[in-house]
Motif scaffolding. Structure first.
Motif, PDB file in Angstrom:
ATOM      1  N   LEU A 141       0.825  -1.209   0.000  1.00  0.00           N
ATOM      2  CA  LEU A 141       0.000   0.000   0.000  1.00  0.00           C
ATOM      3  C   LEU A 141       0.860   1.261   0.000  1.00  0.00           C
ATOM      4  CD1 LEU A 141      -2.821   1.221   0.130  1.00  0.00           C
ATOM      5  CD2 LEU A 141      -2.705   1.059   2.635  1.00  0.00           C
ATOM      6  N   LEU A 142       1.929   1.259   0.794  1.00  0.00           N
ATOM      7  CA  LEU A 142       2.815   2.420   0.837  1.00  0.00           C
ATOM      8  C   LEU A 142       3.441   2.691  -0.535  1.00  0.00           C
ATOM      9  CD1 LEU A 142       4.617   1.902   4.271  1.00  0.00           C
ATOM     10  CD2 LEU A 142       3.037   3.747   3.675  1.00  0.00           C
ATOM     11  N   GLU A 143       3.772   1.640  -1.245  1.00  0.00           N
ATOM     12  CA  GLU A 143       4.354   1.813  -2.570  1.00  0.00           C
ATOM     13  C   GLU A 143       3.310   2.283  -3.574  1.00  0.00           C
ATOM     14  OE1 GLU A 143       6.744  -1.435  -3.947  1.00  0.00           O
ATOM     15  OE2 GLU A 143       7.665  -1.761  -1.975  1.00  0.00           O
ATOM     16  N   VAL A 144       2.089   1.780  -3.453  1.00  0.00           N
ATOM     17  CA  VAL A 144       1.018   2.175  -4.367  1.00  0.00           C
ATOM     18  C   VAL A 144       0.727   3.670  -4.255  1.00  0.00           C
ATOM     19  CG1 VAL A 144      -1.456   1.964  -4.841  1.00  0.00           C
ATOM     20  CG2 VAL A 144      -0.059  -0.087  -4.548  1.00  0.00           C
ATOM     21  N   VAL A 145       0.691   4.197  -3.025  1.00  0.00           N
ATOM     22  CA  VAL A 145       0.374   5.616  -2.827  1.00  0.00           C
ATOM     23  C   VAL A 145       1.615   6.503  -2.941  1.00  0.00           C
ATOM     24  CG1 VAL A 145      -1.593   5.054  -1.373  1.00  0.00           C
ATOM     25  CG2 VAL A 145       0.635   5.450  -0.300  1.00  0.00           C
ATOM     26  N   GLY A 146       2.763   5.896  -3.205  1.00  0.00           N
ATOM     27  CA  GLY A 146       3.969   6.672  -3.452  1.00  0.00           C
ATOM     28  C   GLY A 146       4.707   7.133  -2.216  1.00  0.00           C
ATOM     29  N   LEU A 147       4.433   6.511  -1.055  1.00  0.00           N
ATOM     30  CA  LEU A 147       5.104   6.921   0.182  1.00  0.00           C
ATOM     31  C   LEU A 147       6.339   6.088   0.493  1.00  0.00           C
ATOM     32  CD1 LEU A 147       2.120   7.679   2.607  1.00  0.00           C
ATOM     33  CD2 LEU A 147       3.684   9.313   1.508  1.00  0.00           C
ATOM     34  N   SER A 148       6.556   5.030  -0.271  1.00  0.00           N
ATOM     35  CA  SER A 148       7.699   4.159  -0.004  1.00  0.00           C
ATOM     36  C   SER A 148       8.483   3.929  -1.283  1.00  0.00           C
ATOM     37  CB  SER A 148       7.234   2.813   0.559  1.00  0.00           C
ATOM     38  OG  SER A 148       8.324   1.927   0.725  1.00  0.00           O
ATOM     39  N   ASP A 149       9.798   3.934  -1.153  1.00  0.00           N
ATOM     40  CA  ASP A 149      10.673   3.610  -2.266  1.00  0.00           C
ATOM     41  C   ASP A 149      10.729   2.093  -2.399  1.00  0.00           C
ATOM     42  OD1 ASP A 149      13.730   2.854  -3.072  1.00  0.00           O
ATOM     43  OD2 ASP A 149      13.011   4.611  -4.154  1.00  0.00           O
ATOM     44  N   GLY A 150      10.306   1.564  -3.546  1.00  0.00           N
ATOM     45  CA  GLY A 150      10.193   0.119  -3.724  1.00  0.00           C
ATOM     46  C   GLY A 150      11.464  -0.665  -3.476  1.00  0.00           C
ATOM     47  N   PRO A 151      12.545  -0.395  -4.215  1.00  0.00           N
ATOM     48  CA  PRO A 151      13.763  -1.181  -4.026  1.00  0.00           C
ATOM     49  C   PRO A 151      14.357  -1.055  -2.618  1.00  0.00           C
ATOM     50  CG  PRO A 151      13.817  -0.025  -6.126  1.00  0.00           C
ATOM     51  CD  PRO A 151      12.651   0.519  -5.372  1.00  0.00           C
ATOM     52  N   MET A 152      14.322   0.148  -2.025  1.00  0.00           N
ATOM     53  CA  MET A 152      14.906   0.348  -0.703  1.00  0.00           C
ATOM     54  C   MET A 152      13.938  -0.001   0.424  1.00  0.00           C
ATOM     55  SD  MET A 152      17.999   1.176  -1.207  1.00  0.00           S
ATOM     56  CE  MET A 152      18.459   1.660   0.450  1.00  0.00           C
ATOM     57  N   MET A 153      12.627  -0.118   0.084  1.00  0.00           N
ATOM     58  CA  MET A 153      11.607  -0.500   1.067  1.00  0.00           C
ATOM     59  C   MET A 153      11.619   0.411   2.290  1.00  0.00           C
ATOM     60  SD  MET A 153      11.730  -4.674   0.816  1.00  0.00           S
ATOM     61  CE  MET A 153      13.510  -4.837   0.932  1.00  0.00           C
TER      62      MET A 153
END
Length: 273
Positions: A141-153
């Motif tokens: 969810l954090l990645e979907v809404v753009g609050l989390s960097d995917g590769p670095m998690m």
């Protein structure tokens, strides 16, 4: 002809053997889970690489690659979380496992002490598997809404990271945290109240203990989103702190002080650009 050892001595020898079996199994579980986490099995980078590239809170390194969530990737993320929880939580659960084993030694299940103790540990770890499912969903969810960097998690917003710290600090001061921690700090009383016979009973008791432990520590685990899900310093730091909370019941100042520190740090992250 030599005299055979008394039955009581044979029983003691078997029980000591059971204790060794359980301790070796617990140690192997911790070592295997730690290796899996550090090696970053299934991930693009190891935890060592992630730690080296760590940046200040709320400002993770931007990676050119993107993460595409598939069923396979979701399973890998779940396993990453669950194995990491096993590595972090099993050491602090080990004293309760040994106490459970001591309790079984003097009951009707004493012939199956080692097996039932491992069933207890399995129930405890299943509770953290449920948390890992939720953590995987939160990461997606954090990645979907753009609050989390995917590769670095890692959360990429100082404001969002600050809100997580404030929420974790407030939970540290809550009555639910206090109630769950009371059970974790009093394993003898917990086992006296919830001990059940046979394998299912041992698994159920372990799962219930894991549920109380989850209620005590889930907010602290969310701090990994702030510092880096695979940042070794944060993983070890949170694990050590959780163990101190459980194993130092007389340090009444520890939990509220930590809560206050988290709130202050969170407010600072939100308020200061």
């Amino acid at each position: 002809m030599t005299d055979s050892p008394p039955p009581s001595h044979l029983v003691d020898r078997v029980l000591r053997h059971d204790r060794s079996v359980v301790l070796v199994c617990v140690a192997l579980i911790i070592l295997a889970a730690s290796w899996y986490t550090i090696a970053g099995v299934g991930m693009n980078m190891t935890a060592v690489d992630m730690t080296r590239m760590a940046r200040p809170i709320g400002n993770p390194m931007q990676m050119a690659t993107e993460v595409h969530w598939t069923a396979t990737y979701a399973v890998l993320i779940f396993l990453m979380w669950w194995v990491m929880m096993i590595a972090m939580m099993t050491p602090s659960a080990a004293p309760t496992v040994l106490l459970f084993m001591a309790l079984k030694r003097v009951g009707p299940d004493k012939a199956n002490t080692a097996r039932l103790s491992l069933f207890f540990l399995a129930g405890y770890l299943v509770a953290w598997a449920l948390f890992s499912v939720l953590a995987t969903g939160a990461q997606w969810l954090l990645e979907v809404v753009g609050l989390s960097d995917g590769p670095m998690m890692t959360i990429r917003s100082r404001t969002a990271a600050g809100c997580v710290l404030i929420a974790a600090g407030l939970y540290q001061l809550s009555s639910l945290k206090t109630a769950c921690l009371r059970h974790c700090r009093s394993p003898a009383r917990f086992l006296a109240d919830h001990n059940r016979p046979y394998a299912y009973g041992a698994f159920r008791t372990g799962a219930l203990h894991g549920a109380y432990c989850l209620g005590c520590c889930w907010a602290l685990m969310l701090l990994l989103f702030v510092g880096g899900v695979m940042n070794i310093y944060w993983i070890v730091g949170v694990a050590i702190y959780v163990a101190l909370e459980k194993l130092l019941p007389r340090a009444m100042w520890l939990v509220p002080t930590t809560g206050a520190v988290l709130i202050v740090l969170g407010v600072w992250l939100v308020a200061v650009p």
